[in-house]
Design a protein around this motif. Structure first.
Motif, PDB file in Angstrom:
ATOM      1  N   ILE A 122      36.249  50.458  37.481  1.00  0.00           N
ATOM      2  CA  ILE A 122      36.491  49.280  36.631  1.00  0.00           C
ATOM      3  C   ILE A 122      36.957  48.108  37.484  1.00  0.00           C
ATOM      4  CG2 ILE A 122      38.163  48.368  34.947  1.00  0.00           C
ATOM      5  CD1 ILE A 122      37.829  50.994  33.396  1.00  0.00           C
ATOM      6  N   ASN A 126      35.082  44.556  37.957  1.00  0.00           N
ATOM      7  CA  ASN A 126      35.782  43.302  37.640  1.00  0.00           C
ATOM      8  C   ASN A 126      35.757  42.344  38.812  1.00  0.00           C
ATOM      9  OD1 ASN A 126      36.376  44.289  35.139  1.00  0.00           O
ATOM     10  ND2 ASN A 126      38.544  44.671  35.518  1.00  0.00           N
ATOM     11  N   TYR A 170      41.733  46.839  32.204  1.00  0.00           N
ATOM     12  CA  TYR A 170      40.845  47.489  31.237  1.00  0.00           C
ATOM     13  C   TYR A 170      40.268  46.450  30.275  1.00  0.00           C
ATOM     14  CZ  TYR A 170      39.334  50.923  27.738  1.00  0.00           C
ATOM     15  OH  TYR A 170      38.592  51.681  26.868  1.00  0.00           O
ATOM     16  N   PHE A 173      37.619  44.327  31.830  1.00  0.00           N
ATOM     17  CA  PHE A 173      36.331  45.034  31.852  1.00  0.00           C
ATOM     18  C   PHE A 173      35.628  44.886  30.504  1.00  0.00           C
ATOM     19  CE2 PHE A 173      33.652  48.721  31.096  1.00  0.00           C
ATOM     20  CZ  PHE A 173      32.881  48.749  32.249  1.00  0.00           C
ATOM     21  N   ASN A 176      34.144  41.430  30.259  1.00  0.00           N
ATOM     22  CA  ASN A 176      32.932  41.338  31.082  1.00  0.00           C
ATOM     23  C   ASN A 176      31.762  42.067  30.442  1.00  0.00           C
ATOM     24  OD1 ASN A 176      34.231  39.831  33.077  1.00  0.00           O
ATOM     25  ND2 ASN A 176      34.920  41.647  34.166  1.00  0.00           N
TER      26      ASN A 176
END
Length: 1523
Positions: A122, A126, A170, A173, A176
């Motif tokens: 992750i 990112n 988190y 992510f 995104n």
């Protein structure tokens, strides 16, 4: 036939690249800037990478260890406290080492992967998003496993408590992922989280409300309930609360509210920075979900049910000083929650519908209150206008007790659940009620109340207009431009806000540049005075408001506010005076109020002070020039015709008075502030007037255009509307799905011969017919083709599904091979005789278009949306011109608008149109660049009007000659009107009599009949060849028809000239030309946006829009040209939209990195359409570069091949004299102990590369390579200026060397080319913005014959994104290979023959080679010209030579650097310098100092030092963009 691609996951990749300032970091910070390549190589992580995953030749790597992943995560990637969520340096080192691609992903197993493994992946993803490089690309080798990884991510938090930093990572992510919905695997996994199933988590009351509002969902809901019942019958446990889609979003929203309520402030009362960042990111996440229809539809009720906005408004953080960004984000969230859209249909609600909905809502509440709540009887009986304001509602509701209020909100209205712990708080319940029932300001009202000019509060608000060093770690209170928009209003508002803030950033930079030069101080009287001067800012002598007009009906702001500003230009030199004197109507100026401090700030105060505090800047207000007068009150620069040309006089005196229009919305806000809060009288304090460069100062007109579009019922054509917003079938606007197609198309000169037709339609059995339907055995162009609607080769690709598109293409191909081919009917016809004179002959196309180009032409001439991707050198312009040519001949009554990004592209297009068979009288070029057209004719409005008037006289003279030949009075050619009567009475009647005689059978048998009886024979006696042969009646009859066609065209032209005869003023004639006469109108996108209001007033109309360079044009600047005309009967007239561009090259320029990286403002409409999967045609054959050079970039395109000319032409087979290879990467080590340097942030320079590259340039010139065939490119402005510096010292003094054609940046050179390119990559620490693959493609595709790249091998060969190009470059030696036995610029050596190459060890050896060759030239000159030795400068590679020596006037460098605002004038283009010696001031010259002078036509200046530090760095942002 051509392939039409839809994009897909593999096609569009994120490219925007993060970059970091180089300034030293403060102790204790994690600034990424201080890291060097050497440090990376020595770092512990790098050593671990080399042992475990770094792929190197033959080295055996250790086996995968989950323990190592855990150790790296806990020791290197985990952050315990602070605002940062990751240690950026460590993450960057891991990402650069390809930790994700080579270790985490290849060893990912969904069954055994640990929490640390998934979190590490992750973090790497990112980081890729933060650097804006392709994030999902490494997962495409196994899509099933990719899907498993995403599922693992969604279940990652189950049964585990995450730290606040882990929660933020988190969440990032998730943000995104929801920004990447064009990826089919990502969208399939994440869109189900916002599906109907998430309604299972709604409170019962809210669920009932939503089903009542959405009756069409009841059926769907019953199906879901039925599944649950069936599962129970089978005794299967079916607990909905455990289903991921049901609980996921609800649980993370509740988690956020818990953090907001409990963790933002710790026990000691301190604000927790990491919790604030988490809260900001979460609100950003909610905004993203509510601002896209697919995620909004079912998620918005959940946000309303939990009352997120109300809870945020009441939170401690919302009111805290550190919560400013959070509060701005919450306001944006509230705006999107209440957005004026029907969530079910996705339809924009009108103002009336919004108001009606509001009234119905309040009315129903009043009925309920009347029946059930006696205490609210007064509210129930009040009129709606008295209770829909926040204060009135709060006041009325305060009569209820807390329990009564809770019962009303939770039980009767069911706005929130009884179980919500916040329902115990009275202020929360009132906030929920008020926000639900208050009347919200409409979008139109909001945008109309907004000032168009920025003020000082917005300018220095970092969360709205961030400074340059935005690294991508935090979020901002800005809208984003992503794939989809809710409505056209949403699209316009987002663009309005971003465009306004981007222009604010540029204005802010200009103010910070201009104000310090004025040297403001407080004089003895305590007033502000100025002891310096600034080119762009002048002290105000007097300012007074002249008039404030009454508001328009329905508005509160004044209809207009005008003021007069008086200033003196006495302290300026002639050049700057003329700039101030040239201010004209509609120019934008800024009024500044400056109050400097009595004492200078201390060092500590200066560190914490804001920019306005340092400058003493109090207020900034914008205004627009109405008129300017000189000291005697005479009007200056009047373009309205009030002053006749012959009455114009130069301005008198040194005082100037400008009448300006102030922003009425801002004025109203200021005056209200004074009246209500006792604020300062802003308008009594102005003491500086600031102007900006005209080219950069057009923001107001564009903002006005957007605001006007918001206020109109702006209708995008129905066929484009849904696609434009990002919904529906991506191929719906493709021509094969459109009505009203052209069944038969006359292709004119498109096909050069019959074989050309056969090559372009390989899927068809082509049948050539004559016009009478018989078979044609010897067909020749021109051809008419009957196009079938389902033309083979046009495959509809589904969005995001590239493989299925390719598979279907293959399937079509296989099917075609096995079955009988369909017949394509091609009619070969003989065009009518155009006339007896050479000028009557049509101009012919000579380009042999490829089958793909023919596909683009067919698509372009049919209605609908055509998208053409044109890789470098594939003939985009030729294709565009042929579309226009064929369109003109097939639809002669239609008008076409051409839009480009740059004047250069527009002129290229125009010059090629003129070589086609389109009459010059139908062409018009608007804007400032028409004077650069390399043609004899003037295509500006004035030029066309003059041409029409001249042509009128020529034609009337011809009419007189015709009358004379017919023995009629010659006064028939007195006016166009009399000529029209003459045509009807005498010319046409005679022709009809002649045709009647020819129709008689007995006359057809006489070969000489036409010759004897043609009525206009005497008129055509001056034709160059005899017209009639008397050998055949048919041949002579064809010639006679050609003669009559000449006459008909002549009188048709006269009829068109008649309007110019009747209209007397130049303006009326020019407007008639633009709105009625011209068939093809061309302008830049900026001109279209600036003049939209004028076009609407004049009734400008067009049917087709062709846009070149559309991947380089901002979204909004692409959209405005679609709406330059009023709709007709509620329908848009636009029939075709043809977008031509290349999304693999550089995007539009956005100067502020935050708008570029966070808001994706640099995404063009073209790129967005490609991302959405809209079908496009990609041209697939380049004719620019050697095939070997094309391989450096053709990997980025599908099937990009080479045209025959680059394979067959001798010049592409010969080697480059003096060089062993046609391209090379030359490794440049540290020079004098250093690689890159940066005198200021982003102003990168590399002295070693500059010296090496200039030595190679000198070597080429000494061999005889022409200077105009060599261009020097670099990726940074700092290096560009350093190279120019070195050239000035080492090349300019010698007339046999001189400067190259251009020294510029890669970004500026896009769209241009040259035979030889020398490229400097500059960086030695981080790859920098070359990591953006689009910049690499532009850099690699500029050279035709030779490309020599100078850079640091060890840095660039490691970069994952650049591998395909650098692997090719590194197949050759990384030391420059020269053939020193070749002494001229010509060689017969084949390009693949390296010859007797000598490897150059480095900068010093290259310098000595050049010195030796220079010495030879010097000796030769000494022998030829003995007197030369007395004046020749010393020929040494290291000598400091002034520029006084033999400056080559005709060969000056073509520069593109704008003048410093307070220094030199703009650089003069090369072609003008020889005639007009110009004073060039040194870029670092301080204001107020005299620059160098031009003495006797020779330039004298001091050569700047080679270290580059003497060059004043420009706008640091431009360096980052490589401008």
């Amino acid at each position: 036939m051509t392939k039409v691609y839809g994009t897909g996951a593999l096609d569009f990749k994120r490219h925007r690249v993060a970059e970091y300032p180089l300034n030293e970091s403060k102790p204790g910070t994690n600034a990424p800037s201080s890291i060097t390549l050497l440090e990376i190589q020595r770092d512990k992580l790098t050593r671990i990478a080399e042992e475990n995953w770094a792929k190197s030749d033959g080295k055996k790597l250790k086996a995968f260890s989950e323990e190592l992943v855990r150790e790296i995560y806990h020791t290197e990637l985990l952050v315990k406290s602070g605002r940062k969520t990751v240690p950026l340096q460590r993450v960057m080192i891991l990402e650069v080492s390809q930790y994700l691609e080579n270790y985490l992903w290849p060893n990912f197993d969904p069954e055994t992967a640990t929490f640390e493994h998934v979190m590490s992946m992750i973090l790497m993803i990112n980081e890729k998003f933060r650097e804006n490089v392709a994030a999902w690309i490494c997962f495409y080798n196994n899509k099933d496993l990719f899907n498993s990884f995403l599922e693992k991510v969604l279940h990652l938090k189950e049964g585990r408590s995450l730290s606040i930093a882990e929660k933020t990572n988190y969440l990032l992510f998730m943000i995104n992922a929801f920004q990447s919905l064009e990826d089919e695997v990502v969208s399939k996994t994440f869109l189900r989280l916002t599906s109907l199933q998430c309604w299972h988590s709604l409170s019962y009351g809210r669920f009932q409300i939503e089903l009542c509002l959405n009756p069409d969902l009841i059926k769907k809901w019953k199906k879901v309930a039925k599944k649950a019942k069936e599962a129970k019958k089978r005794d299967e446990s079916f607990d909905l609360s455990t289903v991921l889609e049901v609980k996921f979003l609800r649980s993370i929203v509740e988690e956020f509210l818990e953090v907001l309520d409990c963790e933002v402030v710790d026990e000691s009362g301190q604000v927790n920075e990491s919790s604030i960042l988490y809260c900001e990111r979460f609100v950003e996440f909610l905004i993203d979900l509510l601002s896209q229809l697919p995620t909004r539809r079912f998620f918005r009720p959940l946000v309303a049910d939990v009352a997120v906005v109300a809870k945020c408004h009441l939170s401690y953080l919302y009111k805290h000083e550190k919560g400013k960004l959070f509060s701005q984000l919450v306001d944006l969230l509230q705006y999107y929650e209440n957005f004026e859209i029907d969530d079910r249909s996705g339809r924009q609600m009108t103002d009336d519908e919004v108001l009606q909905t509001h009234y119905e809502r309040v009315h129903s509440f009043q009925l309920l209150a009347f029946k059930k709540v006696p205490k609210l009887r007064e509210l129930a009986l009040a009129n709606i206008g008295s209770i829909h304001r926040r204060a009135d509602l709060s006041n009325k509701l305060s009569k209820l007790t807390e329990q009564e209020l809770r019962d009303l909100v939770c039980s009767k209205l069911k706005l929130v659940s009884k179980n919500d712990p916040w329902s115990e708080r009275e202020e929360f319940l009132i906030e929920v009620m008020v926000s639900y029932f208050e009347r919200k300001q409409s979008q139109k009202e909001a945008i109309n109340a907004l000032p168009l000019y920025p003020n000082e509060q917005i300018m220095w608000d970092e969360s709205l207009v961030p400074s340059i060093n935005y690294s991508g770690e935090g979020c901002l209170a800005l809208p984003k431009l992503n794939l989809q928009f809710l409505t056209l209003h949403d699209y316009l508002l987002r663009n309005f806000n971003l465009f306004r803030l981007e222009s604010t950033y540029e204005i802010r930079e200009d103010i910070q540049e201009a104000v310090p030069h004025l040297l403001a101080y407080v004089n003895n009287e305590g007033e502000t005075a100025f002891r310096g001067w600034s080119r762009m800012g002048v002290p105000i002598k007097e300012f007074k408001i002249r008039s404030v007009k009454q508001p328009n009906i329905g508005e509160v702001k004044p209809s207009s506010v005008t003021a007069e500003v008086t200033f003196s230009i006495s302290s300026y030199k002639a050049q700057v005076r003329s700039e101030w004197n040239s201010l004209k109507e509609h120019d934008v100026l800024f009024l500044l109020s400056i109050r400097p401090l009595f004492e200078p700030l201390s060092a500590e105060e200066a560190e914490t002070a804001t920019v306005p505090q340092k400058l003493g800047l109090q207020y900034v207000r914008g205004c627009e020039v109405i008129e300017m007068r000189d000291e005697e009150g005479t009007l200056m620069n009047d373009f309205t015709g009030r002053i006749k040309r012959d009455e114009w006089k130069p301005p008198k005196g040194e005082l100037r008075t400008v009448t300006v229009a102030l922003d009425t919305a801002q004025y109203h806000m200021d005056v209200t502030d004074i009246a209500e809060k006792g604020g300062d009288d802003v308008y009594g304090t102005f003491n500086v007037l600031m102007r900006r460069k005209p080219k950069e100062n057009n923001f107001k007109a564009i903002l006005e255009s957007i605001r006007d579009l918001m206020n109109e019922t702006c209708i995008v054509p129905d066929w484009l509307h849904d696609i434009f917003l990002g919904y529906g079938n991506p191929s719906a606007a493709q021509w094969t799905n459109m009505p009203d197609l052209l069944d038969t198309v006359d292709f004119k000169d498109t096909f050069l011969d019959a074989d050309h037709v056969l090559q372009c339609f390989p899927d068809y059995q082509v049948s050539f017919l004559n016009t009478d339907g018989t078979e044609n055995l010897l067909p020749s162009p021109p051809f008419r083709i009957k196009l079938p609607r389902n033309l083979k080769g046009n495959v509809h690709a589904l969005p995001g599904n590239e493989k299925s598109a390719v598979a279907s293409i293959d399937a079509v191909g296989k099917a075609d091979n096995g079955s009988e081919k369909d017949t394509l009917i091609v009619e070969a016809y003989i065009p009518p005789d155009p006339g007896p004179y050479p000028q009557d002959q049509p101009k012919q196309n000579s380009v042999r278009f490829t089958p793909t180009q023919i596909g683009a032409i067919i698509s372009g001439i049919q209605p609908g949306l055509t998208m053409v991707v044109g890789p470098p050198g594939t003939g985009k312009t030729d294709t565009a011109v042929q579309i226009l040519n064929v369109l003109y001949h097939n639809c002669p009554s239609q008008r076409t608008l051409i839009i480009t990004h740059s004047n250069q592209a527009l002129n290229d297009l125009f010059e090629k149109i003129m070589q086609r068979d389109v009459p010059a009288r139908y062409l018009l070029r608007l804007g400032q660049g028409e004077q650069e057209l390399a043609t004899d004719l003037d295509f500006s409005r004035q030029g066309r009007v003059n041409a029409m008037l001249v042509r009128r006289l020529e034609l009337l003279a011809e009419v007189e000659r015709l009358a004379k030949s017919l023995q009629l009075p010659e006064d028939v050619g007195y006016t166009c009107e009399t000529a029209g009567y003459f045509w009807l009475l005498h010319v046409y009647s005679r022709w009809e009599q002649f045709l009647a005689a020819c129709a008689k059978p007995e006359n057809k048998e006489k070969p000489s009949f036409v010759h004897d009886f043609f009525p206009f024979k005497e008129f055509f006696t001056n034709s160059p060849n005899p017209i009639f042969t008397s050998q055949s009646f048919e041949k002579d009859m064809r010639a006679a028809k050609g003669c009559f066609r000449h006459l008909k065209t002549m009188f048709q032209e006269l009829e068109e000239c008649r309007a110019f005869e009747l209209l007397k003023s130049t303006a009326d004639r020019a407007n008639y030309l633009m709105t009625k006469q011209a068939k093809i109108v061309a302008m830049t996108c900026t001109h279209a946006a600036l003049k939209r209001k004028d076009f609407l007033q004049l009734g400008f109309k067009y049917d087709n829009l062709l846009m070149e360079e559309s991947a380089q044009i901002l979204e909004i600047e692409t959209f405005i040209p679609m709406l330059l005309q009023r709709q007709e009967d509620g329908y848009a007239r636009l029939k075709r939209c043809i977008l031509i561009g290349d999304h693999h090259q550089l995007p539009p320029v956005v100067k502020n990195m935050a708008f570029q990286k966070y808001s994706h403002m640099d995404q063009s409409l073209f790129t967005r359409f490609v991302r959405l999967g809209i079908p496009y045609i990609e041209l697939n054959a380049q004719g620019r570069a050697r095939p070997s050079l094309a391989r450096l970039y053709n990997w980025r395109y599908r099937d990009l091949g080479d045209l025959p000319n680059v394979k067959e032409n001798a010049i592409f087979h010969r080697a480059n004299a003096g060089f062993s290879y046609d391209y090379q990467l030359v490794d440049v080590p540290d020079y004098h102990g250093r690689g890159e340097s940066a005198p200021s942030p982003w102003f990168y320079q590399n002295e070693g590369e500059a010296e090496y590259l200039v030595s190679v340039y000198i070597f080429m010139r000494l061999l005889g390579y022409p200077a105009n065939k060599i261009s020097i490119l670099t990726t940074y402005n700092g290096q560009k200026l350093l190279i120019r510096d070195v050239i000035s010292r080492r090349c300019v003094p010698y007339d046999f060397i001189g400067p190259p054609h251009k020294v510029t940046t890669v970004d500026k050179f896009q769209g241009q080319q040259n035979d030889f390119i020398l490229l400097s990559l500059v960086r030695t620490r981080f790859v920098g913005h070359l990591r953006d693959v689009r910049r690499l493609i532009v850099a690699m595709s500029r050279a035709r014959l030779g490309l020599y790249v100078f850079g640091r091998r060890s840095l660039f060969e490691q970069c994952y994104e650049l591998q395909p190009t650098f692997q090719l470059l590194l197949q050759r030696p990384d030391l420059l290979a020269l053939n020193l036995n070749e002494v001229t610029a010509f060689t017969n050596r084949h390009v693949e023959d390296t010859g007797q190459g000598q490897l150059v060890s480095g900068v010093e050896e290259m310098a000595s080679i050049v010195n030796y060759k220079m010495d030879q030239v010097y000796q030769a000159r000494m022998l030829s010209f003995p007197a030369y030795s007395e004046h020749a400068p010393m020929m040494s590679i290291s000598g400091q030579n002034g520029l006084q020596n033999s400056l080559s006037s005709g060969d000056m460098m073509d520069t593109d650097t704008p003048a410093s605002q307070n220094g030199s004038p703009e650089d003069v283009p090369a072609e003008h310098k020889s005639q007009d010696p110009t004073v060039v001031e040194h870029p670092s010259a301080a204001e107020g100092e005299m620059g160098p002078q031009s003495v006797n036509g020779n330039l004298t200046t001091e050569a700047p030092g080679v270290d580059g530090n003497s060059i004043a760095p420009g706008n640091s942002l431009d360096e980052e963009r490589g401008e």
